[in-house]
Scaffold this motif. Structure first.
Motif, PDB file in Angstrom:
ATOM      1  N   LYS A  78       3.020  10.411  -6.091  1.00  0.00           N
ATOM      2  CA  LYS A  78       3.138   8.972  -6.312  1.00  0.00           C
ATOM      3  C   LYS A  78       3.977   8.248  -5.268  1.00  0.00           C
ATOM      4  O   LYS A  78       4.057   7.017  -5.302  1.00  0.00           O
ATOM      5  CB  LYS A  78       3.712   8.701  -7.708  1.00  0.00           C
ATOM      6  CG  LYS A  78       2.772   9.139  -8.827  1.00  0.00           C
ATOM      7  CD  LYS A  78       3.261   8.673 -10.187  1.00  0.00           C
ATOM      8  CE  LYS A  78       2.261   9.057 -11.271  1.00  0.00           C
ATOM      9  NZ  LYS A  78       2.696   8.566 -12.601  1.00  0.00           N
ATOM     10  N   SER A  79       4.602   8.987  -4.354  1.00  0.00           N
ATOM     11  CA  SER A  79       5.457   8.307  -3.387  1.00  0.00           C
ATOM     12  C   SER A  79       5.648   9.124  -2.116  1.00  0.00           C
ATOM     13  O   SER A  79       5.454  10.337  -2.108  1.00  0.00           O
ATOM     14  CB  SER A  79       6.827   8.000  -4.005  1.00  0.00           C
ATOM     15  OG  SER A  79       7.539   9.191  -4.283  1.00  0.00           O
ATOM     16  N   LEU A  80       6.031   8.408  -1.062  1.00  0.00           N
ATOM     17  CA  LEU A  80       6.455   9.039   0.186  1.00  0.00           C
ATOM     18  C   LEU A  80       7.969   9.222   0.094  1.00  0.00           C
ATOM     19  O   LEU A  80       8.699   8.262  -0.190  1.00  0.00           O
ATOM     20  CB  LEU A  80       6.106   8.150   1.375  1.00  0.00           C
ATOM     21  CG  LEU A  80       6.523   8.659   2.758  1.00  0.00           C
ATOM     22  CD1 LEU A  80       5.713   9.885   3.152  1.00  0.00           C
ATOM     23  CD2 LEU A  80       6.380   7.555   3.805  1.00  0.00           C
TER      24      LEU A  80
ATOM     25  N   SER B 261      12.584   7.130  -1.881  1.00  0.00           N
ATOM     26  CA  SER B 261      11.221   7.282  -2.400  1.00  0.00           C
ATOM     27  C   SER B 261      10.502   5.935  -2.326  1.00  0.00           C
ATOM     28  O   SER B 261      10.988   4.938  -2.873  1.00  0.00           O
ATOM     29  CB  SER B 261      11.272   7.782  -3.850  1.00  0.00           C
ATOM     30  OG  SER B 261       9.972   7.967  -4.372  1.00  0.00           O
ATOM     31  N   ILE B 262       9.366   5.915  -1.626  1.00  0.00           N
ATOM     32  CA  ILE B 262       8.605   4.678  -1.433  1.00  0.00           C
ATOM     33  C   ILE B 262       7.257   4.844  -2.136  1.00  0.00           C
ATOM     34  O   ILE B 262       6.430   5.659  -1.726  1.00  0.00           O
ATOM     35  CB  ILE B 262       8.405   4.390   0.065  1.00  0.00           C
ATOM     36  CG1 ILE B 262       9.761   4.373   0.782  1.00  0.00           C
ATOM     37  CG2 ILE B 262       7.669   3.077   0.265  1.00  0.00           C
ATOM     38  CD1 ILE B 262       9.659   4.328   2.286  1.00  0.00           C
ATOM     39  N   THR B 263       7.060   4.107  -3.206  1.00  0.00           N
ATOM     40  CA  THR B 263       5.851   4.275  -4.019  1.00  0.00           C
ATOM     41  C   THR B 263       4.610   3.886  -3.218  1.00  0.00           C
ATOM     42  O   THR B 263       4.589   2.862  -2.539  1.00  0.00           O
ATOM     43  CB  THR B 263       5.940   3.453  -5.311  1.00  0.00           C
ATOM     44  OG1 THR B 263       6.428   2.132  -5.011  1.00  0.00           O
ATOM     45  CG2 THR B 263       6.914   4.106  -6.293  1.00  0.00           C
TER      46      THR B 263
ATOM     47  N   VAL C 183      10.722   0.313  -2.177  1.00  0.00           N
ATOM     48  CA  VAL C 183      11.709   1.314  -1.776  1.00  0.00           C
ATOM     49  C   VAL C 183      12.709   1.558  -2.905  1.00  0.00           C
ATOM     50  O   VAL C 183      13.325   0.620  -3.415  1.00  0.00           O
ATOM     51  CB  VAL C 183      12.461   0.871  -0.510  1.00  0.00           C
ATOM     52  CG1 VAL C 183      13.500   1.915  -0.101  1.00  0.00           C
ATOM     53  CG2 VAL C 183      11.481   0.618   0.636  1.00  0.00           C
ATOM     54  N   TYR C 184      12.846   2.835  -3.275  1.00  0.00           N
ATOM     55  CA  TYR C 184      13.835   3.259  -4.267  1.00  0.00           C
ATOM     56  C   TYR C 184      14.657   4.391  -3.641  1.00  0.00           C
ATOM     57  O   TYR C 184      14.185   5.079  -2.739  1.00  0.00           O
ATOM     58  CB  TYR C 184      13.158   3.760  -5.544  1.00  0.00           C
ATOM     59  CG  TYR C 184      12.227   2.759  -6.199  1.00  0.00           C
ATOM     60  CD1 TYR C 184      12.694   1.884  -7.174  1.00  0.00           C
ATOM     61  CD2 TYR C 184      10.880   2.688  -5.842  1.00  0.00           C
ATOM     62  CE1 TYR C 184      11.845   0.970  -7.783  1.00  0.00           C
ATOM     63  CE2 TYR C 184      10.020   1.776  -6.437  1.00  0.00           C
ATOM     64  CZ  TYR C 184      10.508   0.913  -7.413  1.00  0.00           C
ATOM     65  OH  TYR C 184       9.667   0.014  -8.007  1.00  0.00           O
ATOM     66  N   HIS C 185      15.861   4.574  -4.122  1.00  0.00           N
ATOM     67  CA  HIS C 185      16.666   5.658  -3.557  1.00  0.00           C
ATOM     68  C   HIS C 185      17.709   6.129  -4.561  1.00  0.00           C
ATOM     69  O   HIS C 185      18.057   5.427  -5.515  1.00  0.00           O
ATOM     70  CB  HIS C 185      17.339   5.225  -2.250  1.00  0.00           C
ATOM     71  CG  HIS C 185      18.120   3.947  -2.354  1.00  0.00           C
ATOM     72  ND1 HIS C 185      19.445   3.913  -2.755  1.00  0.00           N
ATOM     73  CD2 HIS C 185      17.763   2.649  -2.101  1.00  0.00           C
ATOM     74  CE1 HIS C 185      19.874   2.666  -2.747  1.00  0.00           C
ATOM     75  NE2 HIS C 185      18.879   1.869  -2.352  1.00  0.00           N
TER      76      HIS C 185
ATOM     77  N   SER D  65       9.342   9.070  -8.956  1.00  0.00           N
ATOM     78  CA  SER D  65       8.899   8.336  -7.769  1.00  0.00           C
ATOM     79  C   SER D  65       9.709   7.061  -7.565  1.00  0.00           C
ATOM     80  O   SER D  65       9.750   6.516  -6.458  1.00  0.00           O
ATOM     81  CB  SER D  65       7.411   7.996  -7.887  1.00  0.00           C
ATOM     82  OG  SER D  65       7.164   7.227  -9.054  1.00  0.00           O
ATOM     83  N   LYS D  66      10.368   6.572  -8.619  1.00  0.00           N
ATOM     84  CA  LYS D  66      11.252   5.413  -8.498  1.00  0.00           C
ATOM     85  C   LYS D  66      12.701   5.848  -8.305  1.00  0.00           C
ATOM     86  O   LYS D  66      13.628   5.066  -8.538  1.00  0.00           O
ATOM     87  CB  LYS D  66      11.107   4.511  -9.719  1.00  0.00           C
ATOM     88  CG  LYS D  66       9.736   3.842  -9.814  1.00  0.00           C
ATOM     89  CD  LYS D  66       9.666   2.876 -10.986  1.00  0.00           C
ATOM     90  CE  LYS D  66       8.296   2.200 -11.020  1.00  0.00           C
ATOM     91  NZ  LYS D  66       8.200   1.238 -12.150  1.00  0.00           N
TER      92      LYS D  66
END
Length: 410
Positions: free
Chosen positions: A149-151, A171-173, A179-181, A227-228
């Motif tokens: 679900k994410s890079l 994590s980039i959905t 962008v989440y981290h 993923s978030k």
């Protein structure tokens, strides 16, 4: 009614050659193709960069598993030597331009299963500022992985007083490039130098759980997040009756760590590697006690128990040199252990482990063409499955005006 029958016959006649033909043909692209790589479960990517060298343009097409070109697109990297990040886990792949931030950011192009191209970047100064760090040069990229679900980007950042190493996961959905981290447990340079702790390595991703692991305090520690970048319940497992050898960890994949090993000569070393695949937890290590590769799996009681038998043990020595290589083949994982040139290999599928012949595993070919493993291909031929049947193309023929894939005789 007669017209409908004629129409149906015509459709059958024109589709039969595509399905049953011994050769599949399609025209070359804007630039003569120079490379091809398998996108597991989806098809094969044929692509080439601008041969004139005047631009960084990459022309790329997707040949699907029915033998039809789905689309042809151009991607425009912002730097030379962009890195293809691709896995069978996702319907997206990426060309990541920078492994070292440029103007505080990493630039990349996203391509989805329909061929839509999205050029974008991730601002890393915003990420580390949220943890009260400001010096972007302290950020070191360890891996880039395309998960379901994410890079995911994994960075380390040594604190100014040098007493700790921050583990930062970005994590980039895929579907919206948000962008989440999050921060994982810190690493301790003194414990690492004493052999009491490892750095984190990617363990796997399953549904919306992304997992990294390390050896710490005599146990295997899994750090997982969504993923978030929402931390999930962690898992720690004790291992008894084993004496792990610090080994070089190699990934035969199109993850960032494979490029980092090749281009920057930075090879991950660890006492073993946790694996999270198809919902199962494993730990793989080279063992000095029995001088062989050992594979452990979590049992119903939450303990790690050995599930393979030792094969081809190394000769007794005072000090051992070890390597462990991991090759992902969809739901299947191949693990190769090497202790002082004594090699053994195993295949992990669901909850079963099977011994295989390591000599038949061509790592260089499998990295870009996993299907070659299933036909025992040790030549340079690229294998592409069409309607369940293996076809092949010789890389030396990629520049031809018409690309021909021939059915492989079993």
């Amino acid at each position: 009614m007669i017209k409908s029958i004629h129409t149906l016959l015509f459709i059958v006649i024109i589709t039969l050659p595509t399905i049953y033909s011994q050769t599949i043909e399609f025209p070359n692209g804007k630039f003569p193709f120079t490379q091809t790589v398998e996108w597991s479960g989806r098809g094969s990517l044929f692509y080439a960069s601008d041969p004139s060298g005047k631009t960084e343009e990459i022309n790329i097409c997707l040949l699907n598993q029915t033998g039809v070109i789905d689309w042809t697109r151009s991607v425009y990297p912002k730097a030379k030597g962009t890195h293809l990040i691709l896995s069978g886990m996702a319907d997206y792949f990426y060309f990541v331009d920078d492994f070292v931030p440029v103007n505080n950011a990493i630039r990349y192009n996203q391509v989805n299963i329909s061929g839509s191209v999205t050029p974008t970047k991730v601002d890393l100064l915003n990420v580390i500022s949220s943890y009260k760090y400001r010096n972007i040069v302290d950020l070191v990229l360890k891996d880039v992985i395309s998960t379901p679900k994410s890079l995911v980007f994994y960075f380390q950042l040594t604190t100014p007083d040098k007493t700790a190493i921050e583990n930062i996961f970005v994590s980039i959905t895929h579907h919206n490039n948000r962008v989440y981290h999050c921060k994982g447990p810190v690493s301790h340079p003194d414990l690492i130098s004493q052999g009491k702790e490892d750095a984190f390595v990617f363990s796997g991703a399953f549904e919306d759980a992304i997992s990294f692991s390390r050896f710490a305090g005599g146990a295997v520690e899994f750090f997982s997040f969504s993923s978030k970048a929402e931390p999930l319940v962690g898992h720690t497992y004790k291992i008894t009756g084993a004496d792990a050898i610090s080994s070089k960890i190699h990934f035969v994949s199109l993850n960032g760590s494979a490029y980092i090993e090749k281009e920057m000569k930075r090879i991950a070393t660890a006492y073993g590697k946790g694996i999270f695949v198809n919902g199962y937890f494993y730990y793989v290590m080279n063992d000095a006690k029995d001088r062989c590769l050992k594979i452990f799996r979590r049992d119903d009681k939450g303990n790690l128990v050995q599930i393979n038998t030792c094969e081809n043990p190394a000769k007794s020595a005072k000090k051992y040199s070890g390597d462990i290589t991991f090759i992902s083949l969809g739901e299947k994982l191949i693990v190769i252990g090497d202790i002082d040139k004594s090699v053994s290999a195993f295949e992990i599928l669901n909850d079963k482990v099977t011994s295989i012949d390591a000599a038949k595993v061509n790592k260089d070919i499998i990295q870009r063409n996993p299907s070659s493993f299933y036909v025992g291909n040790n030549s340079s031929r690229f294998i592409h499955y069409i309607n369940g049947a293996p076809y092949y193309v010789d890389p030396s023929d990629l520049t031809q005006a018409i690309i021909s894939l021939k059915k492989l005789d079993k």
